[in-house]
Write an enzyme that holds these catalytic residues in place. Sequence first.
Site, mmCIF file in Angstrom:
data_model
loop_
_atom_site.group_PDB
_atom_site.id
_atom_site.type_symbol
_atom_site.label_atom_id
_atom_site.label_comp_id
_atom_site.label_asym_id
_atom_site.label_seq_id
_atom_site.Cartn_x
_atom_site.Cartn_y
_atom_site.Cartn_z
ATOM 1 N N ASP A 93 -29.231 4.862 7.625
ATOM 2 C CA ASP A 93 -29.208 6.131 8.345
ATOM 3 C C ASP A 93 -29.371 7.283 7.346
ATOM 4 O O ASP A 93 -30.197 8.192 7.515
ATOM 5 C CB ASP A 93 -27.849 6.232 9.067
ATOM 6 N N TYR A 105 -20.807 1.173 12.260
ATOM 7 C CA TYR A 105 -21.058 1.913 13.500
ATOM 8 C C TYR A 105 -20.595 1.139 14.736
ATOM 9 O O TYR A 105 -20.358 1.724 15.784
ATOM 10 C CB TYR A 105 -22.553 2.232 13.653
ATOM 11 N N LYS A 152 -23.661 -2.017 -1.540
ATOM 12 C CA LYS A 152 -22.585 -1.423 -2.335
ATOM 13 C C LYS A 152 -21.677 -2.592 -2.718
ATOM 14 O O LYS A 152 -20.467 -2.596 -2.473
ATOM 15 C CB LYS A 152 -21.866 -0.352 -1.487
ATOM 16 N N ASP A 181 -33.148 9.573 6.135
ATOM 17 C CA ASP A 181 -33.300 11.024 6.283
ATOM 18 C C ASP A 181 -33.683 11.663 4.947
ATOM 19 O O ASP A 181 -34.477 12.607 4.904
ATOM 20 C CB ASP A 181 -32.007 11.663 6.811
ATOM 21 N N ASP A 206 -25.786 4.303 -4.130
ATOM 22 C CA ASP A 206 -25.754 5.596 -4.835
ATOM 23 C C ASP A 206 -26.949 5.707 -5.778
ATOM 24 O O ASP A 206 -27.605 6.751 -5.858
ATOM 25 C CB ASP A 206 -24.424 5.795 -5.564
#
Length: 362
Positions: A246, A135, A190, A250, A222
């Site tokens: 992020d 980001y 990851k 959610d 994942d």
Amino acid sequence: MKIAILPGDGIGPEIVAEAVKVLKALDLRFESETALVGGCAYDAHGHPLPEATLKLAKEADAVLFGAVGDWKYDTLDRPLRPEQAILGLRKNLGLFANFRPAICYPQLVSASSLRPELVAGLDLLIIRELTGDIYFGQPRGRRIAPDGAFAGAEEAFDTMRYTRPEIERIAHVAFKAARQRGRRVTSVDKANVLETFQFWKDVVTEVGKQYPDVALDHMYVDNAAMQLVKEPKKFDVIVTGNMFGDILSDAAAMLTGSIGMLPSASLNASNQGLYEPSHGSAPDIAGKGVANPLATILSAAMMLRFSLNQAEAADRIESAVQAVLASGLRTGDIHAEGCKRVGTREMGDAVVAAITKKTSKG
Ligand code: NAD
């Protein structure tokens, strides 16, 4: 105590008004000042984070933030879009640690999209690194691809990067938080594909050696996404980078029944913090008086606990919210059969009434 109040756009002003009402019901001494942020600040001053708003936030002990954004700003240049205000506040205040608890209240078990036995008693904490990763990484931009199979074509690119100190400090936050809870940390990465996250994993492992009383495991993002919906109760504290956090937070939000229930805190090294609901500005329901204000009210409770040293007042808000849910009041997003549907303001009033009732009983 000085609180900067930044309601923002969409449902922001409606839900923040309820949280302020709740804070006032606690008879605490605090100064507060309100300022524009996001799309409304752009409309008034030509920038989503005007200098005066940033100054107010910097000088405050804590910031109570609603939400920003609306589709109508989507065509603006990126630096002028409402969401840039949040990135600007995080950067300028050094808010590197984002706490997102996902708690499934017993009264809301049936609002979850998962089977009740999978979520009843869920209490997990996602700690998301907030100021690094793809980001913020440079360089980024659009250009003509200089090489690769599509050399000469238009392309866009971002840069994922983390420095050792950034990983170390968020890892310490996670291990310390785990000590106050179930003493388990899952670091999500990851590492099988990304160099940045192999480094993340190595550094978190090193920091973990300083916390022998906390169990550490590692999970690919994942798999973490899959485990969150398969067996969410097996997690205690999840620590991860900005982008994975992020997305996972959610997903975790929905496990609890509604994103309208989830508070969040973003803290810097001196516990100055920005407190906001985990959801956005919900333009689809803005101005209708139906938004759930509880995530914002619970964010105000986190603010009292983490930045303003008022743990008892925070407890009072949290038990008032539980009492209101137990009494069967529900906003539309968490409504279930047999419950009474209420609007934003009635929900705020009910929390205030639960607080004052407890106070008058002593
Ligand atoms: P959103 O979280 O605003 O809304 C998603 C869905 O959840 C919508 O159907 C909405 O009605 C519902 N919802 C959200 N909060 C609710 C509440 N308190 N009570 C009841 N229902 C609620 O996400 P989105 O629709 O993807 O984004 C809308 C705007 O918000 C965009 O401009 C986006 O950029 C912005 N946004 C801002 C923040 C922030 O300010 N921190 C975070 C995420 C998105």
